[in-house]
Design a protein around this motif. Sequence first.
Motif, PDB file in Angstrom:
ATOM      1  N   ASN A  52       0.859  -1.181   0.000  1.00  0.00           N
ATOM      2  CA  ASN A  52       0.000   0.000   0.000  1.00  0.00           C
ATOM      3  C   ASN A  52       0.893   1.228   0.000  1.00  0.00           C
ATOM      4  OD1 ASN A  52      -2.321  -1.569   0.149  1.00  0.00           O
ATOM      5  ND2 ASN A  52      -2.275  -1.584   2.386  1.00  0.00           N
ATOM      6  N   ARG A  53       0.326   2.376  -0.359  1.00  0.00           N
ATOM      7  CA  ARG A  53       1.089   3.610  -0.322  1.00  0.00           C
ATOM      8  C   ARG A  53       1.649   3.798   1.086  1.00  0.00           C
ATOM      9  NH1 ARG A  53      -2.143   8.774  -0.476  1.00  0.00           N
ATOM     10  NH2 ARG A  53      -1.965   8.465   1.739  1.00  0.00           N
ATOM     11  N   GLY A  54       2.847   4.334   1.170  1.00  0.00           N
ATOM     12  CA  GLY A  54       3.449   4.589   2.468  1.00  0.00           C
ATOM     13  C   GLY A  54       4.937   4.304   2.451  1.00  0.00           C
ATOM     14  N   CYS A  55       5.502   4.242   3.642  1.00  0.00           N
ATOM     15  CA  CYS A  55       6.926   3.983   3.832  1.00  0.00           C
ATOM     16  C   CYS A  55       7.069   2.568   4.385  1.00  0.00           C
ATOM     17  CB  CYS A  55       7.525   4.994   4.803  1.00  0.00           C
ATOM     18  SG  CYS A  55       7.353   6.705   4.268  1.00  0.00           S
ATOM     19  N   HIS A  56       7.819   1.733   3.676  1.00  0.00           N
ATOM     20  CA  HIS A  56       7.895   0.319   4.026  1.00  0.00           C
ATOM     21  C   HIS A  56       9.339  -0.121   4.243  1.00  0.00           C
ATOM     22  CE1 HIS A  56       3.674  -0.113   3.043  1.00  0.00           C
ATOM     23  NE2 HIS A  56       3.917   0.686   2.021  1.00  0.00           N
ATOM     24  N   LEU A  57       9.558  -0.875   5.305  1.00  0.00           N
ATOM     25  CA  LEU A  57      10.862  -1.429   5.632  1.00  0.00           C
ATOM     26  C   LEU A  57      11.187  -2.540   4.638  1.00  0.00           C
ATOM     27  CD1 LEU A  57      13.234  -1.709   7.672  1.00  0.00           C
ATOM     28  CD2 LEU A  57      11.782  -3.280   8.949  1.00  0.00           C
ATOM     29  N   ILE A  58      12.306  -2.412   3.927  1.00  0.00           N
ATOM     30  CA  ILE A  58      12.685  -3.439   2.954  1.00  0.00           C
ATOM     31  C   ILE A  58      14.043  -4.064   3.245  1.00  0.00           C
ATOM     32  CG2 ILE A  58      11.223  -2.519   1.113  1.00  0.00           C
ATOM     33  CD1 ILE A  58      13.825  -1.344  -0.133  1.00  0.00           C
ATOM     34  N   THR A  59      14.709  -3.663   4.317  1.00  0.00           N
ATOM     35  CA  THR A  59      16.016  -4.234   4.639  1.00  0.00           C
ATOM     36  C   THR A  59      15.957  -5.759   4.762  1.00  0.00           C
ATOM     37  OG1 THR A  59      16.627  -2.186   5.770  1.00  0.00           O
ATOM     38  CG2 THR A  59      17.999  -4.107   6.202  1.00  0.00           C
ATOM     39  N   HIS A 132       5.870  10.937  -8.078  1.00  0.00           N
ATOM     40  CA  HIS A 132       7.037  11.367  -8.847  1.00  0.00           C
ATOM     41  C   HIS A 132       7.827  12.425  -8.083  1.00  0.00           C
ATOM     42  CE1 HIS A 132       6.017   9.110 -12.388  1.00  0.00           C
ATOM     43  NE2 HIS A 132       4.932   9.818 -12.675  1.00  0.00           N
ATOM     44  N   ILE A 133       7.135  13.372  -7.471  1.00  0.00           N
ATOM     45  CA  ILE A 133       7.813  14.430  -6.713  1.00  0.00           C
ATOM     46  C   ILE A 133       8.554  13.842  -5.519  1.00  0.00           C
ATOM     47  CG2 ILE A 133       7.464  16.494  -5.280  1.00  0.00           C
ATOM     48  CD1 ILE A 133       5.112  17.178  -7.207  1.00  0.00           C
ATOM     49  N   LYS A 134       7.900  12.939  -4.791  1.00  0.00           N
ATOM     50  CA  LYS A 134       8.547  12.302  -3.637  1.00  0.00           C
ATOM     51  C   LYS A 134       9.764  11.500  -4.074  1.00  0.00           C
ATOM     52  CE  LYS A 134       4.156  12.093  -1.209  1.00  0.00           C
ATOM     53  NZ  LYS A 134       3.077  11.216  -0.706  1.00  0.00           N
ATOM     54  N   ILE A 160      14.247   2.048   3.604  1.00  0.00           N
ATOM     55  CA  ILE A 160      12.806   2.248   3.478  1.00  0.00           C
ATOM     56  C   ILE A 160      12.480   2.553   2.019  1.00  0.00           C
ATOM     57  CG2 ILE A 160      10.855   3.727   4.122  1.00  0.00           C
ATOM     58  CD1 ILE A 160      12.297   4.218   6.799  1.00  0.00           C
ATOM     59  N   GLN A 161      11.442   1.906   1.529  1.00  0.00           N
ATOM     60  CA  GLN A 161      10.934   2.169   0.193  1.00  0.00           C
ATOM     61  C   GLN A 161       9.613   2.898   0.348  1.00  0.00           C
ATOM     62  OE1 GLN A 161       9.783  -1.350  -1.859  1.00  0.00           O
ATOM     63  NE2 GLN A 161       9.684  -0.358  -3.834  1.00  0.00           N
ATOM     64  N   MET A 162       9.421   3.944  -0.440  1.00  0.00           N
ATOM     65  CA  MET A 162       8.203   4.745  -0.330  1.00  0.00           C
ATOM     66  C   MET A 162       7.388   4.686  -1.613  1.00  0.00           C
ATOM     67  SD  MET A 162       9.747   7.984   1.696  1.00  0.00           S
ATOM     68  CE  MET A 162      11.268   8.021   0.795  1.00  0.00           C
TER      69      MET A 162
END
Length: 181
Positions: A52-59, A132-134, A160-162
Amino acid sequence: MQSSCCSSVSLPSIAARKSSSFAVKSRILTTDPSIMATPKWAQKTITLPPHNRGCHLITPKILKEIGEDLSGFQCGLANLFLQHTSASLTINENYDSDVRADTETFLNRIVPEGRSAPWRHTLEGPDDMPAHIKSSMFGCALTIPITNGQLNMGTWQCTIQMNVPSKIPLIVEAIGRVGGG
């Protein structure tokens, strides 16, 4: 004294540059001459799952996919490149998940989305231009040191992937030295 496989680079003097076509010399720093460190490059493409849209931990996903590949590196750099224009990468705190939520809140305030937002590019939906801006703000690439076969991040740091709308390829390239104690 611990040995090091990272190179020190000596740049030639101006006079030497004129006669040697700008040669760069490097030497391996070590206390044991029998240790032979060799350069290595490795590249792997990981497919990150949609969120979902947001900031996600991908480590954890990154480490699961490349941990074995990193194990041979004594020192080097891991370059992460996200192949998408509506997603971005950053390093931030992983101890408290509120940091990711607060980052998303902040971004939504400074880069509004929806039909009332001032963006012209809306062909792919009202959330596309803000993404795109983010992505431009944070970027789609990171460089992380590799030390003794591990990504060398701080205690509470994570990747973090956004703004993750779909499966996204993440290219991970490791460059460094292997071997040598």
